[in-house]
Motif scaffolding. Structure first.
Motif, mmCIF file in Angstrom:
data_model
loop_
_atom_site.group_PDB
_atom_site.id
_atom_site.type_symbol
_atom_site.label_atom_id
_atom_site.label_comp_id
_atom_site.label_asym_id
_atom_site.label_seq_id
_atom_site.Cartn_x
_atom_site.Cartn_y
_atom_site.Cartn_z
ATOM 1 N N ASP A 187 0.840 -1.190 0.000
ATOM 2 C CA ASP A 187 0.000 0.000 0.000
ATOM 3 C C ASP A 187 0.882 1.249 0.000
ATOM 4 O O ASP A 187 2.119 1.168 0.090
ATOM 5 N N ASP A 188 0.263 2.399 -0.110
ATOM 6 C CA ASP A 188 1.031 3.643 -0.199
ATOM 7 C C ASP A 188 1.906 3.865 1.029
ATOM 8 O O ASP A 188 3.057 4.323 0.909
ATOM 9 N N ALA A 189 1.378 3.525 2.205
ATOM 10 C CA ALA A 189 2.148 3.728 3.435
ATOM 11 C C ALA A 189 3.392 2.845 3.457
ATOM 12 O O ALA A 189 4.473 3.267 3.909
ATOM 13 N N THR A 190 3.261 1.615 2.947
ATOM 14 C CA THR A 190 4.412 0.703 2.906
ATOM 15 C C THR A 190 5.474 1.217 1.953
ATOM 16 O O THR A 190 6.671 1.204 2.260
ATOM 17 N N ILE A 191 5.044 1.688 0.792
ATOM 18 C CA ILE A 191 6.006 2.225 -0.179
ATOM 19 C C ILE A 191 6.678 3.478 0.366
ATOM 20 O O ILE A 191 7.896 3.656 0.213
ATOM 21 N N ASP A 192 5.906 4.333 1.015
ATOM 22 C CA ASP A 192 6.498 5.523 1.639
ATOM 23 C C ASP A 192 7.590 5.126 2.631
ATOM 24 O O ASP A 192 8.674 5.735 2.672
ATOM 25 N N ARG A 193 7.297 4.098 3.429
ATOM 26 C CA ARG A 193 8.254 3.649 4.452
ATOM 27 C C ARG A 193 9.507 3.071 3.808
ATOM 28 O O ARG A 193 10.627 3.298 4.289
ATOM 29 N N LEU A 194 9.345 2.338 2.725
ATOM 30 C CA LEU A 194 10.499 1.765 2.043
ATOM 31 C C LEU A 194 11.366 2.860 1.420
ATOM 32 O O LEU A 194 12.602 2.821 1.510
ATOM 33 N N ILE A 195 10.731 3.837 0.810
ATOM 34 C CA ILE A 195 11.479 4.952 0.202
ATOM 35 C C ILE A 195 12.262 5.715 1.272
ATOM 36 O O ILE A 195 13.449 6.052 1.090
ATOM 37 N N GLU A 196 11.621 5.988 2.391
ATOM 38 C CA GLU A 196 12.297 6.707 3.472
ATOM 39 C C GLU A 196 13.454 5.889 4.031
ATOM 40 O O GLU A 196 14.490 6.448 4.424
ATOM 41 N N THR A 197 13.297 4.583 4.059
ATOM 42 C CA THR A 197 14.375 3.719 4.544
ATOM 43 C C THR A 197 15.587 3.794 3.630
ATOM 44 O O THR A 197 16.732 3.886 4.097
ATOM 45 N N VAL A 198 15.358 3.752 2.333
ATOM 46 C CA VAL A 198 16.464 3.860 1.383
ATOM 47 C C VAL A 198 17.185 5.192 1.556
ATOM 48 O O VAL A 198 18.433 5.257 1.586
ATOM 49 N N LYS A 199 16.435 6.257 1.691
ATOM 50 C CA LYS A 199 17.033 7.576 1.881
ATOM 51 C C LYS A 199 17.839 7.637 3.177
ATOM 52 O O LYS A 199 18.950 8.197 3.209
ATOM 53 N N GLN A 200 17.324 7.044 4.237
ATOM 54 C CA GLN A 200 18.012 7.075 5.527
ATOM 55 C C GLN A 200 19.285 6.247 5.500
ATOM 56 O O GLN A 200 20.306 6.649 6.076
ATOM 57 N N LEU A 201 19.247 5.098 4.826
ATOM 58 C CA LEU A 201 20.454 4.274 4.720
ATOM 59 C C LEU A 201 21.564 5.038 4.000
ATOM 60 O O LEU A 201 22.727 5.014 4.412
ATOM 61 N N ALA A 202 21.204 5.724 2.932
ATOM 62 C CA ALA A 202 22.202 6.525 2.205
ATOM 63 C C ALA A 202 22.726 7.651 3.083
ATOM 64 O O ALA A 202 23.937 7.944 3.090
ATOM 65 N N ALA A 203 21.845 8.281 3.857
ATOM 66 C CA ALA A 203 22.261 9.366 4.747
ATOM 67 C C ALA A 203 23.188 8.865 5.838
ATOM 68 O O ALA A 203 24.032 9.621 6.344
ATOM 69 N N ASN A 204 23.045 7.593 6.196
ATOM 70 C CA ASN A 204 23.889 6.999 7.238
ATOM 71 C C ASN A 204 25.202 6.440 6.700
ATOM 72 O O ASN A 204 25.926 5.753 7.423
ATOM 73 N N GLY A 205 25.504 6.711 5.423
ATOM 74 C CA GLY A 205 26.801 6.324 4.875
ATOM 75 C C GLY A 205 26.816 5.059 4.053
ATOM 76 O O GLY A 205 27.877 4.636 3.577
ATOM 77 N N TRP A 206 25.669 4.433 3.847
ATOM 78 C CA TRP A 206 25.612 3.233 3.023
ATOM 79 C C TRP A 206 25.475 3.613 1.553
ATOM 80 O O TRP A 206 24.775 4.567 1.210
ATOM 81 N N THR A 207 26.128 2.837 0.687
ATOM 82 C CA THR A 207 25.812 2.885 -0.731
ATOM 83 C C THR A 207 24.694 1.881 -0.963
ATOM 84 O O THR A 207 24.835 0.701 -0.611
ATOM 85 N N VAL A 208 23.596 2.341 -1.516
ATOM 86 C CA VAL A 208 22.407 1.496 -1.688
ATOM 87 C C VAL A 208 22.309 1.043 -3.142
ATOM 88 O O VAL A 208 22.306 1.869 -4.058
ATOM 89 N N LEU A 209 22.240 -0.268 -3.346
ATOM 90 C CA LEU A 209 21.973 -0.847 -4.658
ATOM 91 C C LEU A 209 20.566 -1.434 -4.599
ATOM 92 O O LEU A 209 20.320 -2.379 -3.846
ATOM 93 N N ALA A 210 19.638 -0.870 -5.343
ATOM 94 C CA ALA A 210 18.239 -1.273 -5.244
ATOM 95 C C ALA A 210 17.761 -1.923 -6.535
ATOM 96 O O ALA A 210 18.055 -1.452 -7.638
#
Length: 355
Positions: A187-210
């Motif tokens: 649902d939209d809330a789940t996708i929002d949460r996943l997008i925010e997680t990807v952004k937070q991981l990158a902000a925390n110094g991870w390189t994200v391969l999605a």
């Protein structure tokens, strides 16, 4: 590739380890990536190029006799059939009926009740296992599902993959996202949460391969693509699939709960594998998925639920494809020496003809 009703078949022989002979292997499954990769993950360890029979639906009753699409195949018969998925059962039965020499048959799931006698062996995931199924002496329990990822593949690709996406020694997390099924919702809330997680991981110094799957919502891919930066790499589903390279480069994984196969593929690397929770669709299917994830996390200590951070931990990677292929070979050698003898004669004839 053969679809039911096709008349063109090609075969490539491959080594059967226990007998020293060569066997012809067919896989029978739907075109779904999850079921197909299970068959190929096992079959290719016995025959590097198994012949693929792809089916769309159960074979109607009127096509299981003289009108069978497999009845007039004037080609060498399979000696081993590896199948997966409910609709494959009736097709395997028809293939066996068409063979002059019965092939050894293996199903990578619980056979439907009316087809239990068709299969020589079955391998059933722990989340579908029961005491009743354990009473079948030739049915075996397996961890998750088999697949085509092996630590040797990952090790071979890792150096180049790291050079491409982590040349400065960055820590890399590979995010594998699927799509809605009978157990989970996107649902939209789940996708929002996943997008925010990807952004937070990158902000925390991870390189994200999605990477997304064929089942993923189109807007999920669009939103991931909008995040692309030096720290966020997203496969746009164009060109060659970098899936194996994404696996090889990873120091950790974040896998959405809807895919048992992707979870098992990530675990084959030996890297920490975290599971991303999704909105739930209550029912029997959800119960099985939730049991699977609790078992993998709490009982087997292989995965961990994602709670916002990624930390390292050790585990022994399961190698179910290799274990299953070895058990099949052992059983063929013990119960069907005729297949090995036939394969040996055929191989000797081939060598003599080549002289």
């Amino acid at each position: 590739m053969l679809t039911a009703g096709s008349s063109q078949v090609a075969f490539v022989d491959a080594l059967l380890v226990n007998s020293g002979a060569k066997m012809r292997v067919w896989t029978v499954s739907e075109a779904k990536a999850g079921t197909l990769t299970q068959c190929l993950g096992v079959a290719r360890l016995i025959d590097p190029e198994p012949y693929q029979v792809v089916v769309k639906r159960e074979l109607p009753a009127w096509r299981r006799g003289i009108f069978s699409p497999y009845r007039r195949l004037k080609v060498p018969e399979p000696q081993l059939v590896v199948s997966c998925g409910g609709v494959a059962n009736s097709h395997v039965e028809a293939i066996v009926a068409a063979c002059k020499v019965k092939p050894f048959t293996v199903h990578l799931a619980t056979p439907q009740p009316e087809y239990t006698g068709v299969f020589d062996m079955a391998f059933i995931s722990r989340h579908d296992w029961s005491d009743e199924k354990a009473r079948h002496t030739n049915w075996h329990e397996m961890v998750g599902v088999p697949h085509q990822i092996d630590h040797q593949i990952v090790d071979r690709l890792r150096e180049q993959a790291r050079k491409r996406w982590a040349s400065k020694g960055d820590k890399v997390v590979t995010v594998l996202a699927g799509g809605a099924n009978r157990a989970y919702l996107y649902d939209d809330a789940t996708i929002d949460r996943l997008i925010e997680t990807v952004k937070q991981l990158a902000a925390n110094g991870w390189t994200v391969l999605a990477s997304t799957s064929r089942r993923s919502r189109a807007d999920l891919l669009d939103r991931l693509l909008s995040l692309r930066s030096d720290r966020i790499v997203v496969w746009d589903r164009q060109g060659a699939n970098p899936f194996r390279d994404f696996l090889a480069a990873a120091d950790a994984f974040l896998v959405t709960k809807d895919s048992i196969t992707m979870t098992c593929e990530a675990l084959a690397t030996g890297q920490p594998t975290y599971v991303f929770d999704l909105a739930k669709n209550p029912g029997a299917r959800l119960d099985k998925f939730e049991w699977f994830h609790r078992d993998m996390s709490e009982t087997l200590k292989l995965t961990r639920p994602f709670n916002g951070t990624l930390e390292g931990y050790d585990y022994e990677p399961p190698h179910e494809s290799r274990r299953i292929a070895s058990l099949i070979e052992s059983e063929v050698a013990r119960r069907r020496p005729d297949l090995a003898e036939h394969a040996t004669r055929r191989e000797n004839a081939r060598k003599n003809a080549a002289k």
